[in-house]
Design a protein around this motif. Structure first.
Motif, PDB file in Angstrom:
ATOM      1  N   ILE A  41      55.646  38.846  53.203  1.00 22.73           N
ATOM      2  CA  ILE A  41      55.148  38.577  51.851  1.00 22.73           C
ATOM      3  C   ILE A  41      53.635  38.389  51.905  1.00 22.73           C
ATOM      4  O   ILE A  41      52.888  38.874  51.059  1.00 22.73           O
ATOM      5  CB  ILE A  41      55.833  37.315  51.266  1.00 22.73           C
ATOM      6  CG1 ILE A  41      57.320  37.587  51.035  1.00 22.73           C
ATOM      7  CG2 ILE A  41      55.161  36.881  49.968  1.00 22.73           C
ATOM      8  CD1 ILE A  41      58.130  36.331  50.808  1.00 22.73           C
ATOM      9  N   LEU A 101      60.335  36.909  42.838  1.00 20.78           N
ATOM     10  CA  LEU A 101      60.619  36.544  44.231  1.00 20.78           C
ATOM     11  C   LEU A 101      61.880  35.702  44.312  1.00 20.78           C
ATOM     12  O   LEU A 101      62.010  34.709  43.601  1.00 20.78           O
ATOM     13  CB  LEU A 101      59.431  35.734  44.783  1.00 20.78           C
ATOM     14  CG  LEU A 101      59.513  35.142  46.181  1.00 20.78           C
ATOM     15  CD1 LEU A 101      59.549  36.219  47.237  1.00 20.78           C
ATOM     16  CD2 LEU A 101      58.303  34.226  46.436  1.00 20.78           C
ATOM     17  N   PHE A 132      61.476  40.857  46.400  1.00 23.69           N
ATOM     18  CA  PHE A 132      60.288  40.561  45.604  1.00 23.69           C
ATOM     19  C   PHE A 132      59.728  41.802  44.945  1.00 23.69           C
ATOM     20  O   PHE A 132      60.013  42.929  45.346  1.00 23.69           O
ATOM     21  CB  PHE A 132      59.228  39.792  46.407  1.00 23.69           C
ATOM     22  CG  PHE A 132      58.683  40.456  47.649  1.00 23.69           C
ATOM     23  CD1 PHE A 132      59.485  40.679  48.775  1.00 23.69           C
ATOM     24  CD2 PHE A 132      57.339  40.835  47.714  1.00 23.69           C
ATOM     25  CE1 PHE A 132      58.963  41.267  49.922  1.00 23.69           C
ATOM     26  CE2 PHE A 132      56.806  41.421  48.863  1.00 23.69           C
ATOM     27  CZ  PHE A 132      57.623  41.635  49.970  1.00 23.69           C
TER      28      PHE A 132
END
Ligand code: DAT
Ligand code: MG
Length: 149
Positions: A22, A35, A73
């Motif tokens: 991420i 997310l 995400f």
């Protein structure tokens, strides 16, 4: 601006790489607009990977992607779909450039750590498969003036 669907696969979660992955997209400048962690059901997996149904690796792919939690995400930004694919690297990690996510962290094709949509159309389909409209967040960032000219 485009949106694309990304997912740290069960191997990435088990190997404690979710934060690192991420982080790469955050540091690049992309905005995270959704997310969550989830366990993918067999039905969802078969839908998500529908284009591969019937291929010899399909059963093991579905088994793998449902074998543990994933981190899903959505990022937003200029050319997000193709930029994210470039950051992921080739499907086979041994063939992926060393600076890419798969190139840096993977070896086997069936343990390639991350999924990313391969086109705008797949992105729209995958985002709506994994996220409800109200789970996607719209917000502005002061820093955007330092990322985009
Ligand atoms: P990508 O994930 O790069 O979009 P893909 O859509 O062609 O690649 O395939 C989906 C996943 O299926 C891939 O991440 C790993 C697995 N896979 C693809 N080709 C494979 C193969 N020849 N043998 C085993 N697994 C494969
Ligand atoms: Mg694909």
């Amino acid at each position: 601006m485009e949106r694309t669907y990304l997912m740290v696969k069960p191997d990435g979660v088990q190997r404690n790489l979710a934060g690192e992955i991420i982080s790469r997209f955050e540091k690049k400048g992309f905005k995270i607009v959704g997310l969550k962690m989830l366990r993918i059901s067999r039905e969802m997996a078969e839908k998500h990977y529908g284009e591969h149904a019937g291929k010899p690796f399909f059963e093991s792919l579905v088994g793998f992607i449902t074998s543990g939690p994933v981190v899903a995400f959505v990022i937003e930004g200029k050319d997000a779909v193709s930029a994210a694919r470039d950051m992921m690297g080739a499907t086979n990690p041994l063939k992926a450039a060393p600076g890419t996510i798969r190139g840096a962290y993977g070896i086997d094709i069936g343990r390639n750590i991350i999924h990313g949509s391969d086109s705008l159309e797949s992105a729209a389909r995958e985002i709506s498969l994994f996220f409800k409209e109200e789970e996607l967040v719209e917000y502005s960032r002061e820093v955007d003036g330092w990322i985009y000219e």
